[in-house]
Design an enzyme around this catalytic site. Structure first.
Site, PDB file in Angstrom:
ATOM      1  N   ASP A   1      18.784  28.906 -49.973  1.00 37.48           N
ATOM      2  CA  ASP A   1      17.881  29.561 -49.322  1.00 37.48           C
ATOM      3  C   ASP A   1      18.244  29.416 -47.646  1.00 37.48           C
ATOM      4  O   ASP A   1      19.418  29.059 -47.401  1.00 37.48           O
ATOM      5  CB  ASP A   1      16.425  29.449 -49.618  1.00 37.48           C
ATOM      6  CG  ASP A   1      15.613  30.564 -49.464  1.00 37.48           C
ATOM      7  OD1 ASP A   1      15.435  31.100 -48.209  1.00 37.48           O
ATOM      8  OD2 ASP A   1      15.234  31.025 -50.378  1.00 37.48           O
TER       9      ASP A   1
ATOM     10  N   HIS B   1      11.686  31.248 -45.229  1.00 34.68           N
ATOM     11  CA  HIS B   1      11.649  31.609 -46.802  1.00 34.68           C
ATOM     12  C   HIS B   1      12.203  30.531 -47.482  1.00 34.68           C
ATOM     13  O   HIS B   1      11.571  30.418 -48.349  1.00 34.68           O
ATOM     14  CB  HIS B   1      13.170  32.602 -46.506  1.00 34.68           C
ATOM     15  CG  HIS B   1      13.250  33.650 -47.575  1.00 34.68           C
ATOM     16  ND1 HIS B   1      14.055  33.190 -48.632  1.00 34.68           N
ATOM     17  CD2 HIS B   1      12.612  34.748 -47.717  1.00 34.68           C
ATOM     18  CE1 HIS B   1      13.793  34.395 -49.615  1.00 34.68           C
ATOM     19  NE2 HIS B   1      13.061  35.233 -49.121  1.00 34.68           N
TER      20      HIS B   1
ATOM     21  N   SER C   1      10.492  36.737 -53.959  1.00 28.97           N
ATOM     22  CA  SER C   1      10.741  35.540 -53.131  1.00 28.97           C
ATOM     23  C   SER C   1       9.898  34.179 -53.606  1.00 28.97           C
ATOM     24  O   SER C   1      10.045  33.144 -53.603  1.00 28.97           O
ATOM     25  CB  SER C   1      10.918  35.501 -51.753  1.00 28.97           C
ATOM     26  OG  SER C   1      12.038  36.509 -51.631  1.00 28.97           O
TER      27      SER C   1
END
Ligand SMILES: *[C@@H]1O[C@H](CO)[C@@H](O)[C@H](O)[C@H]1NC(C)=O
Ligand SMILES: *[C@@H]1O[C@H](CO)[C@@H](O)[C@H](O)[C@H]1NC(C)=O
Ligand SMILES: *[C@@H]1O[C@H](CO)[C@@H](O)[C@H](O)[C@H]1NC(C)=O
Ligand SMILES: *[C@@H]1O[C@H](CO)[C@@H](O)[C@H](O)[C@H]1NC(C)=O
Ligand SMILES: *[C@@H]1O[C@H](CO)[C@@H](O)[C@H](O)[C@H]1NC(C)=O
Ligand SMILES: *[C@@H]1O[C@H](CO)[C@@H](O)[C@H](O)[C@H]1NC(C)=O
Length: 490
Positions: free
Chosen positions: A203, A243, A416
């Site tokens: 990520d 994220h 996600s």
């Protein structure tokens, strides 16, 4: 000039001739790269060699039928692939080492490719003329799926100051709602908390110093971090990215944020400052997960591979996913557990994104706490009409670990978030049964998922939404407690 020197000069000119007058094989250079080079004069390229990973896979196939030891399997697999890569890349690597203009290049054994940043037309032509080279293409970069985290949803720091959340009862219903819905607390009470399981995340990186994460980091000396962009030493995320920290927090975060709080984590950064994931970095990260190295990319030790890898990235629709399609048989042979985001491209049939759309992987869609599929969750079917996504998990207003500070938390949306929640459940299952195969895990998760309401009654791939599984919700919402009960004691 002496005869000897003349001879030397003659030899040298021959050598120069061979190098400077290459036979151009334009067919190996992609049209897209040609167009881009005409415009920009330099490009980031990825060179693919003729010996494909399938050859190494064929050689190990028989041995792998009986070889169960994970580290040994991965070692043999990586060594075979690396040997093929060393042979086919030799001439190209020598050429690159002799080029003064190149800033950065690295070799990938897992796909038998070399990534070169800032290659000139001249260099591209030279590489294109080499016998072992199959393709020269532009290295692709794609925007990471957006989630809905922002500063305004950030919880006040002092709400979750260190220590306050160690007492489960003080966490409150918000942090708990998805975990409770999934039956996670019941699984913890049975003693399954992810102990002994290592989870990898590919990520944006991770804020490794976060209060809810720092104790679970496996450590840089244990090959816990790789950053193909800069070879940095410690986990980090660029400012205002979130994220990766969100993702791994949902798997292993302390204080009731993660599904498997006693699991350890490792991370690989595949995303740049502008939230773009680069295909060569993703491949480097997948290679790192299959056989980890130190942070500088050396001294590989496949015994340090993670058990589960959570992947909240995907190819945008219509983009060329050849590299991942070719790599997938290798990832399948690794027997590591990959969990992928189905995509936030819904509604509409057939929008499930690669590589989650492949049959080898679990694709996770997004649902809310009221048992409804989110509008943005991507629908199947996948290639060849296979049902996708397999399962749904929490993807709306999930309370997550945030990298804004070491004590920040926020809300986040999208597959996600749903993906790492499922990766956490896989970690719980693996604590109970470390030798479960990816196919067995998929079977358990799908057979124990619970029904939710589809987004609409639109039929996809000939399957009505009244039937389970279907191409909107798959088999339904993941339930950790059902899954753990479905697993016989080891
Ligand atoms: C930011 O948070 C607000 C308040 O929760 C929300 O309405 C909005 O959609 C979010 N915006 C972005 C860009 O994430
Ligand atoms: C968060 O706040 C900082 C500083 O105020 C700002 O620069 C940044 O763009 C904000 N991030 C988001 C996602 O809104
Ligand atoms: C946990 O919090 C509850 C409610 O505040 C309190 O009654 C209890 O004593 C706490 N338990 C521990 C172990 O701190
Ligand atoms: C990583 O490298 C890029 C490109 O060289 C540079 O722009 C960036 O600042 C570096 N990041 C860090 C954290 O060093
Ligand atoms: C490889 O990693 C394993 C597991 O951490 C460790 O036991 C072993 O000593 C390592 N091997 C080498 C050669 O460092
Ligand atoms: C699943 O739930 C939906 C919405 O509550 C319902 O319409 C549907 O019949 C259920 N499907 C099955 C197989 O129970």
């Amino acid at each position: 000039m002496s005869a000897g020197l003349l001879y030397w000069a003659f030899l040298k000119s021959l050598f120069v001739l061979v190098i400077l007058a290459p036979q151009i094989r334009p067919q190996v250079i992609s049209n897209k790269l040609k167009e881009s080079l005409e415009k920009n004069r330099v490009g980031n390229i990825i060179v693919t060699f003729k010996t494909r990973p399938s050859e190494a896979l064929n050689r190990v196939a028989d041995k792998f039928k009986t070889l169960k030891n994970r580290g040994e399997r991965l070692h043999i697999l990586s060594t075979e692939l690396e040997n093929d890569a060393l042979k086919s890349q030799k001439t190209t690597l020598e050429l690159l080492q002799s080029e003064k203009s190149i800033t950065k290049f690295f070799s990938l054994w897992i796909t038998n490719q070399i990534s070169v940043r800032g290659a000139s037309i001249d260099l591209v032509n030279k590489i294109g003329s080499l016998q072992d080279v199959l393709r020269v293409e532009e290295c692709k970069a794609f925007t990471l799926p957006a989630t809905n985290t922002n500063n305004s949803t950030m919880l006040p720091e002092d709400t979750y100051k260190k220590g306050q959340m160690r007492n489960k009862t003080s966490i409150g219903p918000t942090a708990w709602q998805y975990l409770q819905k999934m039956g996670v607390q019941g699984v913890w009470e049975l003693g399954f908390v992810g102990k002994g399981i290592l989870v990898g995340v590919i990520d944006t990186g991770v804020r490794g110093t976060h209060d809810a994460l720092r104790d679970n980091y496996i450590g840089t000396k244990n090959y816990g971090w790789f950053d193909p962009e800069n070879l940095s030493k410690y986990p980090f995320e660029y400012k205002y990215q979130f994220h990766g920290t969100n993702s791994i927090g949902a798997v292993v975060g302390n204080y009731g944020f993660g599904v498997a709080p006693s699991a350890k984590w490792m991370a690989c950064k595949a995303v740049d400052k502008d939230n773009k994931w680069h295909e060569d970095w993703v491949v480097a990260c997948l290679q790192f997960m299959v056989c980890p190295t130190d942070y500088q990319g050396n001294n590989k030790n496949c015994s340090k591979a993670p058990h589960v890898i959570t992947n909240s990235w995907y190819y945008p629709s219509g983009e060329d996913d050849t590299v991942l399609r070719e790599l997938t048989p290798v990832l399948a042979q690794s027997q590591l557990h990959f969990v992928f985001c189905a995509g936030n491209e819904g509604p509409g049939c057939g929008k499930v994104a690669p590589p989650g759309s492949y049959k080898e992987f679990i694709a996770v869609g997004a649902g809310d706490i009221q048992d409804k599929l989110m509008s943005y969750s991507s629908w199947g079917p996948g290639p060849d009409g296979i049902i996708k996504p397999e399962v749904i998990c929490g993807g709306k207003g999930v309370l997550v670990v945030s990298p804004a500070s070491d004590f920040s938390y926020s809300n986040s949306d999208g597959c996600s978030m749903a993906t790492p929640l499922v990766a956490g459940v896989v970690a719980l299952l693996l604590q109970k049964h470390p030798l479960l195969s990816p196919a067995e895990v998929k079977q358990i998760l799908t057979s124990t998922a619970t029904n939710i309401t589809a987004f609409s009654d639109e039929e996809c791939g000939g399957i009505p939404v009244t039937q389970i599984p279907n191409n909107q919700i798959g088999y339904g919402f993941v339930n950790a407690l059902n899954a753990i009960h479905a697993l016989p004691a080891s």
